[in-house]
Structures are given as C-alpha cells and as structure tokens.
Scaffold this motif. Sequence first.
Motif, PDB file in Angstrom:
ATOM      1  N   ARG A  64       0.834  -1.214   0.000  1.00  0.00           N
ATOM      2  CA  ARG A  64       0.000   0.000   0.000  1.00  0.00           C
ATOM      3  C   ARG A  64       0.865   1.259   0.000  1.00  0.00           C
ATOM      4  NH1 ARG A  64      -2.139  -4.297   2.073  1.00  0.00           N
ATOM      5  NH2 ARG A  64      -4.382  -4.669   1.991  1.00  0.00           N
ATOM      6  N   GLY A 292      -3.596  -4.766   6.929  1.00  0.00           N
ATOM      7  CA  GLY A 292      -4.218  -4.371   5.672  1.00  0.00           C
ATOM      8  C   GLY A 292      -5.558  -3.687   5.915  1.00  0.00           C
ATOM      9  N   ASP A 296      -6.369   0.121   4.934  1.00  0.00           N
ATOM     10  CA  ASP A 296      -7.410   0.332   3.920  1.00  0.00           C
ATOM     11  C   ASP A 296      -8.614   1.081   4.487  1.00  0.00           C
ATOM     12  OD1 ASP A 296      -5.818  -0.992   2.144  1.00  0.00           O
ATOM     13  OD2 ASP A 296      -6.860  -2.915   2.311  1.00  0.00           O
ATOM     14  N   THR A 304      -7.753   6.684   2.036  1.00  0.00           N
ATOM     15  CA  THR A 304      -7.511   5.645   3.032  1.00  0.00           C
ATOM     16  C   THR A 304      -6.470   6.112   4.053  1.00  0.00           C
ATOM     17  OG1 THR A 304      -5.691   4.678   1.782  1.00  0.00           O
ATOM     18  CG2 THR A 304      -7.923   3.835   1.298  1.00  0.00           C
TER      19      THR A 304
END
Length: 456
Positions: A64, A292, A296, A304
């Motif tokens: 990410r 995660g 997110d 995010t």
Amino acid sequence: MPDVAVLAGEPPLTPRWEPWMRAVLADPARCAAAIDDHGSPVNLLNPEPLARNATELVDTASARSVDLGVFFARKANKALCFVDAAARAGHGVDVASHAELTQVLDAGVRGERIIVTAAIKPRPLLHLALTAGATISLDHGGELSEVAALAADLGVRAVVALRLALPPSSGVAPTRFGERANRWLEADLSGVEVAGVHFHLNGYAAHERGLGIVAACHLVDALRARGHQPWFVDAGGGVPMSYLDDPAEWDAFWAHQRAAEASEAEPVTWNGAPLGRVYPFHQRPVRGAWLGLVLDGGAPGEGTIAQALEGRRLKLHLEPGRALLDGCGVTIARVAFTKHRSDGVGLIALEMNRTQCRTTSDDFLVDPALLRFSAPAGPFAGFLVGGYCIEDEVILKRRLTALQGVGAGDLVVLPNTAGYFMHILESASHQWPLARNLVWRPDVPWALDAIDAPAP
Ligand SMILES: *Cc1c(COP(=O)(O)O)cnc(C)c1O
C-alpha cells in the motif's frame, strides 16, 4: 500429531504447533535431559519465526506504498535471542526499562533503531537513551522538560516522539499514557527534536487503530505548521495473533463455558471459576491481514489511512511484541505427582508455579501436549497445579484429560508461550529460581540464552 499424547480440555482447544515444536515433541529424551540439566520448567525459544512474522507486516504495508518500521517490544520476552533476531532482520527494538536498553545497546543495536517507551523513566534511563541517540517516547510535560534540560546539560540532541492520548470522545478507553494533542501543542518543544507522534492502544480493533493514526496525522500537521519536522507515526503494539486454528473449537468452548457460568452445564474450570478478561486465543484477521484492514480504512476527507500517511510522507512504525513472537517458544515442565483433592478433584502437580505461564489474561486457553515416561494407565482428568503454597495455585484453569494416563516424570509442553506467558509476571516467590531460557537448535545441545548466561 499422531504419536504425542495431549492434555485435552473439554471441549478441546487444539494449538497450532510450528514444525520445530513438533520436532521437540518427537524427542522426549532431549526434553527430559534439558529439565535434568536446568530444572523445571524450562522456556525453550526459537527466534526464527520472528523475521517471518515481521515480514508479513512489512509486505502488507509496502503493498500500500507505506514504509513500515518494525520495533520489537522487548517486554514481551526478556531473552536476547529475539533482540538479535530483530536486529539481524533489520528491525528496531522498543525498550521499557534501563536494563532492557543497556542489553539492547550491548547487543550492538544502534540508538536510531531504538525507541524507549518505558512508563516511568528514571534519570539513568534518560541519560543512557540520550547519549545513545535513542528515540524517547515522551509521556507528559514534566518528562519533556526533564529531557530537554538533560540533553542541554549533556550537549546532545533529544530525539523524541510525543505520546498522544486519544480523547475518550473518540470511543477508545481512557488512558494513563501520553497527553491529549492540545497539551502537546501548548508545551515548550524548543529543547527537543520532535521526530514522531506515538500512541499505543489496548485491544485489537482495526478501526480504533485507524482513528489513532488519523489523530496522529493531525497532530503532525499542527507540529509542522509550528516548524517541527516529525517524520513518523508510531501506532504502538497490539497487533493481533491467533493460537488456535479452528474457529469451531473456540466457539464450542465458549458455548460450553457460558452455559456453565449460567449453571446450565457442568463446569470445566477450577471451582467453576468464570473467565473474565481473556486473550482472544482464536481471532481473525491477524497480523498482515489485520494491518491491511487498518491501512485500507477510511481517513475522513483524504482517502484511506495508507493515503493519509503517504500524502504526508510519513513512515509508519509499529511496536509488536506478542505477534512477532508467535511460534517462537514453548514451556516444558515436569509432572511431580498426581493425586486427588480432599473432595476427589483430580490434580496434576507440576514442578512449576503459575507465574511461569501467566499474563493479565484470566487463563491460557490452549491445550498442552504430554510426553509420557510413566507406565501406561487409564484416563486421568484433573487440573494442573503448581508449587506455590496456595489453594488456588492452578496453572491452567480448565480441567484437562490425559486419555492414556499421566504420572510423575512425564513432561507437559505448553505451546506458543514466548509472547508474555514466560516472563511478564514471573516471580521468584518462595525463593524458587526463575525458569531458565534455552535456545532451540535442531542438533547441538540447547544452549542458555544470553539473558541467563553468566557474564564473561
Ligand atoms: C506492551 C507494549 C507494546 C507491545 O504490545 P503487544 O500487544 O505485545 O504487541 C508496544 N508498545 C508499547 C508502548 C507497549 O506498552
């Protein structure tokens, strides 16, 4: 595990055994020799899974575009093999006392890889942290003034993170740690270098962690507007892990326990004790999948959580203890005798005390393995009791059954105890020595961890 006997609860709670732990269970003679050499119990450690556990977090973040720094929270296990493993894998260390810091520095970890999060920081700890260039997580205004003055005296920079307490209005529990954002913004920060904003939450809720990161980002914005240059947000520890793989067993256990607590089923705990605060020994998501979910999650008005960090060019730091030690240790204790309490309740007495497998959680809800040396016998159901001269000295609160019997000289192996269970509450009451800590190796004899080895 076909050949190894278990001490199974009713209902059972089957642990996950790492391959190296299965090798241990397959060699009862070696386990018995370790107990003969070092006394009972022994803590058997393998630092290898730590790097794998940390990588899971780093990979999740980098997928990410978040640059993650992992700082192993040493208070979760005092053995030095874990400090070495973290350092070898390029990670940092979170220390909670002067002794922890001294040992980490002696192990060759550089100051910039260390964060000092001790709840109380006596002068010698601050002195050592400052001279070593470790980051100090500041808890309150008094600590800030003390650190600034001491750094000026010593002629060194004071690299600090401001520990942020989230407002109760955000839904998180009130905390003794840190200060509210407005307090930090009113403080005189001129004598320190504010490198980051730090917080640590109780509990494992991903959305709370997201709230914390957003609040830390907002404090970073306000600090930058005042000319400071913080470059990381440290979201503390509390990364969740799971001891049991089977959700059905976990649910069945709780269904039974709740019924027993409502007097609608036969109690399976010591004197029918209720279980209040316990670790979620089975949970999903854990570790990487959990991070995660945190990253997110939404940051109001800016996409995010991952994007909120990236947009500010902030590194994310984590200080996991337990979740890095998943799969890194077992506790082995010798059965002293079996007998029955005056009312007939079965007792399996261990050469061990209850502080040697204990946290603030009410119980260890995982079934141990049993290495049999005594003569085969019929089933025996009882409670593991320990060496302190107290009626309620039970090591696990659940009644356990040995289907092929259990007797003096057998060994009980408690799985996955490296995170907190070994050391966080261990005591030498009754002048019983503390358990020795051995580092597992496939072939050579297991050696004492440096924490127990005599100084050279
Ligand atoms: C205890 C603690 C940790 C480690 O928590 P885990 O639940 O083991 O991940 C990290 N940071 C701080 C400040 C702590 O107090």
